[in-house]
Scaffold this motif. Structure first.
Motif, short mmCIF file in Angstrom:
data_model
loop_
_atom_site.label_atom_id
_atom_site.label_comp_id
_atom_site.label_asym_id
_atom_site.label_seq_id
_atom_site.Cartn_x
_atom_site.Cartn_y
_atom_site.Cartn_z
N LYS A 1 0.76 -1.12 0.04
CA LYS A 1 0.08 0.04 0.00
C LYS A 1 0.90 1.36 -0.01
N THR A 2 1.86 1.24 0.88
CA THR A 2 2.67 2.33 1.35
C THR A 2 4.06 2.46 0.51
N GLY A 3 4.59 1.50 0.15
CA GLY A 3 5.93 1.11 -0.28
C GLY A 3 6.88 1.45 0.97
N LEU A 4 6.25 1.26 2.27
CA LEU A 4 7.21 1.23 3.30
C LEU A 4 7.95 0.20 3.62
N ILE A 5 9.33 -0.15 4.12
CA ILE A 5 9.70 -1.52 4.44
C ILE A 5 9.88 -1.55 6.01
N VAL A 6 9.29 -2.72 6.39
CA VAL A 6 9.61 -2.96 7.93
C VAL A 6 10.40 -3.93 8.06
N THR A 7 11.36 -4.04 9.27
CA THR A 7 12.28 -5.26 9.26
C THR A 7 12.18 -5.64 10.69
N ALA A 8 12.45 -7.03 10.87
CA ALA A 8 12.47 -7.61 12.17
C ALA A 8 13.87 -7.92 12.40
N CYS A 9 14.42 -7.64 13.70
CA CYS A 9 15.95 -7.88 13.92
C CYS A 9 16.14 -8.58 15.23
N GLY A 10 17.50 -9.13 15.26
CA GLY A 10 17.85 -9.88 16.34
C GLY A 10 18.36 -8.90 17.39
N ASP A 11 18.31 -7.47 17.09
CA ASP A 11 18.60 -6.72 18.21
C ASP A 11 17.49 -6.14 18.92
N ASP A 12 16.33 -6.64 18.72
CA ASP A 12 14.93 -6.38 19.48
C ASP A 12 14.39 -5.18 18.89
N ILE A 13 14.97 -4.71 17.77
CA ILE A 13 14.21 -3.43 17.21
C ILE A 13 13.63 -3.65 15.97
N ILE A 14 12.44 -2.82 15.77
CA ILE A 14 11.55 -3.03 14.48
C ILE A 14 11.92 -1.68 14.02
N ARG A 15 12.02 -1.64 12.42
CA ARG A 15 12.53 -0.66 12.01
C ARG A 15 11.68 -0.23 10.65
N VAL A 16 11.56 1.10 10.44
CA VAL A 16 10.83 1.27 9.07
C VAL A 16 11.57 2.25 8.12
N PHE A 17 11.55 1.94 7.05
CA PHE A 17 12.37 2.46 5.92
C PHE A 17 11.50 3.03 4.92
N ARG A 18 11.89 4.18 4.28
CA ARG A 18 11.17 4.93 3.19
C ARG A 18 12.02 5.29 2.23
N GLU A 19 11.41 4.78 0.84
CA GLU A 19 12.02 5.34 -0.32
C GLU A 19 12.04 6.70 -0.33
N GLU A 20 13.25 7.57 -0.73
CA GLU A 20 13.52 8.82 -0.95
C GLU A 20 12.43 9.48 -2.22
N GLY A 21 11.83 10.64 -1.93
CA GLY A 21 11.01 11.01 -3.03
C GLY A 21 11.55 11.14 -4.25
N ASP A 22 12.90 11.51 -4.48
CA ASP A 22 13.46 11.60 -5.69
C ASP A 22 14.40 10.40 -6.09
N SER A 23 13.95 9.33 -5.37
CA SER A 23 14.74 8.06 -5.57
C SER A 23 14.97 7.61 -7.18
N ASP A 24 16.06 7.50 -7.72
CA ASP A 24 16.11 6.59 -8.90
C ASP A 24 15.94 5.29 -8.97
N ILE A 25 15.03 4.71 -9.78
CA ILE A 25 14.71 3.40 -9.80
C ILE A 25 15.81 2.50 -9.78
#
Lengths: 483, 334, 160
Positions: B262-286
């Motif tokens: 839906k949103t293009g966001l990426i979520v990760t599950a990590c062994g360091d107990d952290i959940i992280r969310v990444f977003r593609e930059e608006g001007d990102s070159d494919i």
């Protein structure tokens, strides 16, 4: 490197392609000497291990030999086999045997081996395609090649093929009758000329599946019996004085030749001593910088021939390029069980081209249902159906390689990027061009039943034409468990 | 920076929770783990509540659960070497089919978008494709392409294309050869330097994100024959290229990644107990995309996070599972 | 083709028993679950039996206190072990025993790593990768045959 084993053997435990010295789990008994403290193991320059005790002297520790038979009897990785095979059934071994023979001859020793080579049809077709020869010429040139190295006799295997088909058909009719009398686990009868499939069945499905396996030996092993226990004596030789080489379409056949069932412990000899494949033969030629074309044509001997029946050099069979088991047994059963002498056999592909089915109908009812299941995925579905009691089949020709033996794992790959299936289809066309043998009409079989086997259905016949299968239990010693 | 808020902590599993999966409607969650149970949670008024606990189909850890695209079936993959298919023909979920064939632990199971195929993978190094036959599932093919333990299988969002991730550090893409119905490895994605634990296609299926024990995320772009940028495609087959590596963000093994359709966001599950969310930059070159970390939830769980998945319908809703025995539902907002 | 599978006569090292504290002191190490130190961890591991010898990992010098690192602030414990011989086929099993003992005795918040002392085993990288894979470890510990062996290795250790 692509595997030369069939897909069935490439599954996990069955085929790890590891070096035995690192991962082999064969338990070794070590004689521990109690109360000895502080001894050290030292690695010598030659790689051997020595033990240094406090008293000083170095004791060379016993090395452990792992044979292919050990691999087969073990439920671990079958096939560290890859590297075990390399030494025990390799081109090098073959060259060594020929070399020894030549040396022994030069020094006129008396333990000179009589070397017999048996050629199966699939690798002949593969080599013919590779070197642009006709099948017949390829066979004759192969004979020339082996004889130039020191072989005494080069044979084709049609007599063993015919034996295997006829015995399988007789076994099927017998099983069918037993099954109708209410005996369990007789049908479907599953073909067992493919050692990849046999190995998988024994290691993975054990006693559940083994009763269904056809007891008839594969052509390779019937040829083994014939060469070591008939040809040899007709030459006044003992089995161990004959060295028997077969040319085969896949590595799995090496595993078959190494089975304990085909080893004579009294005479210390195997029915087949060394299996060489099409791909290895090509390598041998390449190493010698030779083309198969370069060799003179040699003779394909017919030592068992009965005078009134002269046959072609090479013969094929109706049906699949794996030897035509489903075809022959279908017709034989139609005739012997239902008096249908011209039953029509039409295959239809089911899920994929490697799973085919054919039925014999009478009054709109199916009275025989046969299938050909090639490749691992179809073996899976067959086994799962059997487990759920949902298999509708009376007989299944099972082969571990997709498309069967013409596409065997050690057939030569295309030189010009042709897909393996396409190449195998080409070989299949060539296969069907060959003059056909009909085991039922083969006078030679009758002759051999008489002079060699003391009649059909004799004890001798079952000893030389049938075999057994053994469940291989999973080893659960700590070190053997891979995780 | 975005914000991740805990909506609810779902407690009930005994021991490690390995995996969670949203129902295609987004209204239920299935979770599974070490306790050999599958728990189905539904949204009741304002709260998530336990609806059903499925037991007894598996004798060992349940590693992964997957809802069928129609939402009527659940497939569960277990260390007991089997896959169970649960249906609710009788009104309640029951296991009526078990897929056998793998030699040892099944690690992952995935339904094709059409619902007619299942893919499974195992420590036995093989990937299996199963098809719905007349009245049962049949093995369509056994793919021996990986040289080690296969950790994850996932289907393309709309095509019959399959991707797998392995302990052999590679990701492989498979498609079906028409006349033989064999599944052929069309592409091998090599760049990670340790086990690839999980992967996720983007909405289009032209891009993949993979996560690894090497503590990086990688973005892969598919280039079809005749692509505008002139990337060579040998044998007229599409190739996948690693176009972006996100390193330096994760301090331990990344066990799961999900690319929100839906949103293009990426979520990760990590062994360091952290959940992280990444977003593609608006001007990102494919061809050279750039992503930024927009949210990092420290101590999202008290132990390793094993799984994190975007809700398929409600943007920003995440469910996660952890070694700490809990399942947590989160809301992400920019 | 030829191989020596095991180490039939390993070198045996003296126990460090005397140098460590009294039993009560050891118990305190275990009970005080907030803070750990290398010696406490060593205490947990020293009496693990070797899978093939009636000797402990301490006696075989597989475990050494100075190869244990504890970082309480970041909840990290790193244990390095030294296989008795470089081709020891038991290395993964020994590593698994160490890991299991720590899993059973150390609070879950700790990130534990068990690795081979660098340069002491021919398959170091492969063994380390396998021991670090928690999924493989979890599956292994559900294998009853393997678990029996592990439990034998751990029978004389301090239990949580």
């Amino acid at each position: 490197m692509a595997s030369r084993f069939s897909g069935a053997l490439q599954l996990t435990n069955l085929d790890d392609f590891i070096i035995p010295s690192q991962e082999c789990i064969k338990p070794v008994e070590i004689q521990k000497i109690k109360n000895k403290v502080g001894s050290k193991i030292k690695v010598e320059d030659d790689g051997s291990y020595v033990e240094m005790t406090q008293d000083g002297p170095l004791t060379k520790l016993q090395k452990v030999e792992i044979t292919l038979s050990d691999c087969l009897a073990c439920s671990g990785c079958i096939t560290s086999a890859e590297s075990v095979l390399v030494t025990q059934q390799s081109q090098e071994e073959l060259l060594k045997v020929f070399q020894e023979k030549i040396e022994n001859l030069q020094h006129s020793k008396d333990n000179v081996k009589f070397i017999v080579v048996s050629l199966s049809i699939q690798p002949i077709l593969s080599l013919a395609e590779r070197y642009k020869l006709t099948a017949k010429d390829a066979a004759l040139k192969l004979s020339g090649f082996f004889k130039s190295m020191g072989a005494d006799m080069v044979l084709d295997m049609s007599v063993a093929d015919d034996f295997s088909l006829l015995e399988s058909a007789k076994e099927f009719v017998e099983r069918y009758k037993c099954s109708k009398e209410g005996l369990n686990n007789k049908l479907p009868m599953l073909a067992c000329s493919c050692p990849g499939w046999v190995c998988y069945a024994e290691k993975t499905h054990g006693n559940f599946i083994l009763p269904y396996l056809s007891k008839t030996k594969s052509p390779q092993q019937i040829m083994g019996s014939l060469v070591k226990y008939h040809l040899a004596s007709s030459k006044g030789l003992s089995p161990e004085q004959v060295y028997h080489i077969t040319l085969m379409p896949c590595y799995d056949k090496k595993l078959e030749a190494s089975r304990e069932d085909f080893y004579n412990s009294l005479k210390k000899t195997r029915d087949v001593d060394c299996v060489i494949t099409a791909i290895e033969l090509e390598q041998m030629l390449t190493q010698q910088e030779k083309n198969l074309e370069d060799f003179d044509k040699g003779e394909i001997e017919k030592p068992f021939q009965v005078p009134e029946q002269l046959t072609d050099v090479l013969l094929g069979h109706q049906g699949s390029g794996s030897g035509g088991y489903a075809d022959f047994i279908f017709h034989y059963a139609a005739k012997h069980l239902f008096e249908e002498s011209d039953a029509k056999l039409e295959y239809k592909s089911l899920k994929n081209p490697d799973f085919q089915e054919a039925v014999l109908e009478r009054n709109g009812k199916v009275i025989l249902r046969f299938a050909i299941a090639n490749g691992f995925r179809n073996i899976q579905n067959l086994v799962q159906k059997l487990k759920r009691g949902k298999s509708p089949y009376d007989y299944v020709e099972v082969m571990a390689c997709p498309m069967g033996c013409l596409n065997g794992g050690a057939q030569i790959r295309s030189q010009d990027g042709m897909q393996p299936r396409e190449l195998a289809s080409k070989l299949e066309i060539e296969y069907h061009k060959l003059p056909k043998s009909d085991p039922k009409q083969n006078m030679l079989l009758k002759h051999l039943y008489d002079v060699w086997l003391e009649g059909e259905n004799s004890e001798k016949a079952s000893a030389f034409l049938q075999t057994e299968y053994h469940e291989i239990e999973k080893m659960n010693t700590a070190i053997s468990i891979k995780w | 920076m975005g914000l991740l808020e805990l909506q609810q902590n779902l407690v009930g599993h005994k021991g490690r929770v390995w995996n969670v999966c949203w129902h295609p409607s987004g209204e239920s969650i299935a979770s599974c783990g070490e306790d050999k149970t599958i728990r189905i949670w539904t949204h009741d008024k304002s709260k998530w509540v336990i609806k059903t606990i499925l037991t007894e189909a598996h004798t060992r850890t349940i590693r992964e659960v997957s809802w069928s695209p129609c939402g009527n079936y659940i497939a569960s993959a277990s260390f007991d070497a089997t896959v169970a298919i649960w249906d609710q023909k009788s009104g309640q979920f029951e296991c009526n089919t078990t897929l056998e064939g793998h030699e040892n632990e099944v690690k992952s199971v995935s339904w094709s978008v059409c619902g007619n195929y299942l893919a499974t993978c195992s420590r036995d190094k093989s990937v299996w494709v199963w098809g719905m036959g007349v009245d049962e599932y049949e093995c369509e093919d056994v793919i021996n392409a990986h040289t080690q333990d296969v950790k994850k299988v996932k289907w393309h969002p709309d095509k019959l294309i399959l991707a797998s991730a392995s302990y052999d550090d590679t990701v492989k893409i498979f498609d079906m050869e028409q006349h033989t119905n064999h599944w052929i490895c069309a592409s091998s994605l090599v760049s990670h330097t340790s086990t690839v634990w999980s992967l996720s296609f983007d909405r289009t299926g032209d891009r993949l994100v993979t996560c690894s024990d090497d503590k990086t995320l990688k973005i892969w772009q598919e280039y079809k024959p005749g692509n505008e940028v002139g990337i060579p495609t040998p044998d007229n087959e599409p190739i996948w290229k690693c176009v972006c590596t996100l390193s330096g963000y994760h301090s331990r093994t990344i066990y799961d990644v999900d690319w929100c359709k839906k949103t293009g966001l990426i979520v990760t599950a990590c062994g360091d107990d952290i959940i992280r969310v990444f977003r593609e930059e608006g001007d990102s070159d494919i061809h050279q995309p750039t992503f930024s970390l927009v949210c990092s939830m420290d101590n999202a769980h008290t132990q390793d996070v094993n799984c994190s998945q975007w809700n398929p319908c409600i943007p920003g809703l995440i469910v996660s599972a952890s070694d700490d025995g809990t399942v947590k539902v989160w809301t992400y907002s920019d | 083709m030829n191989k020596v599978l095991e180490n039939p006569n390993p070198k045996i090292y003296p126990k460090l028993e005397e140098k460590l504290g009294t039993d009560t002191e050891c118990e305190n190490i275990i009970r005080n679950t907030n803070e750990f130190d290398a010696r406490g961890i060593f205490e947990l591991l020293r009496n693990i039996n070797d899978p093939e010898h009636p000797l402990t990992l301490e006696q075989l010098n597989v475990i050494e206190q100075n190869l244990i690192e504890v970082d309480n602030e970041n909840n990290e414990i790193n244990v390095k072990f030294t296989p008795t011989i470089p081709h020891c086929s038991m290395a993964t099993l020994i590593g698994l025993s160490i890991r299991t003992q720590l899993l059973r005795t150390i609070p879950g918040r700790f990130k534990v790593s068990v690795t081979i002392n660098p340069g002491t085993h021919i398959a170091e990288i492969a063994v380390n990768k396998q021991l670090a894979d928690k999924e493989r470890v979890a599956a292994a510990l559900e294998n009853k045959f393997l678990l029996t062996v592990i439990d034998q290795c751990l029978e004389n250790t301090v239990q949580s």
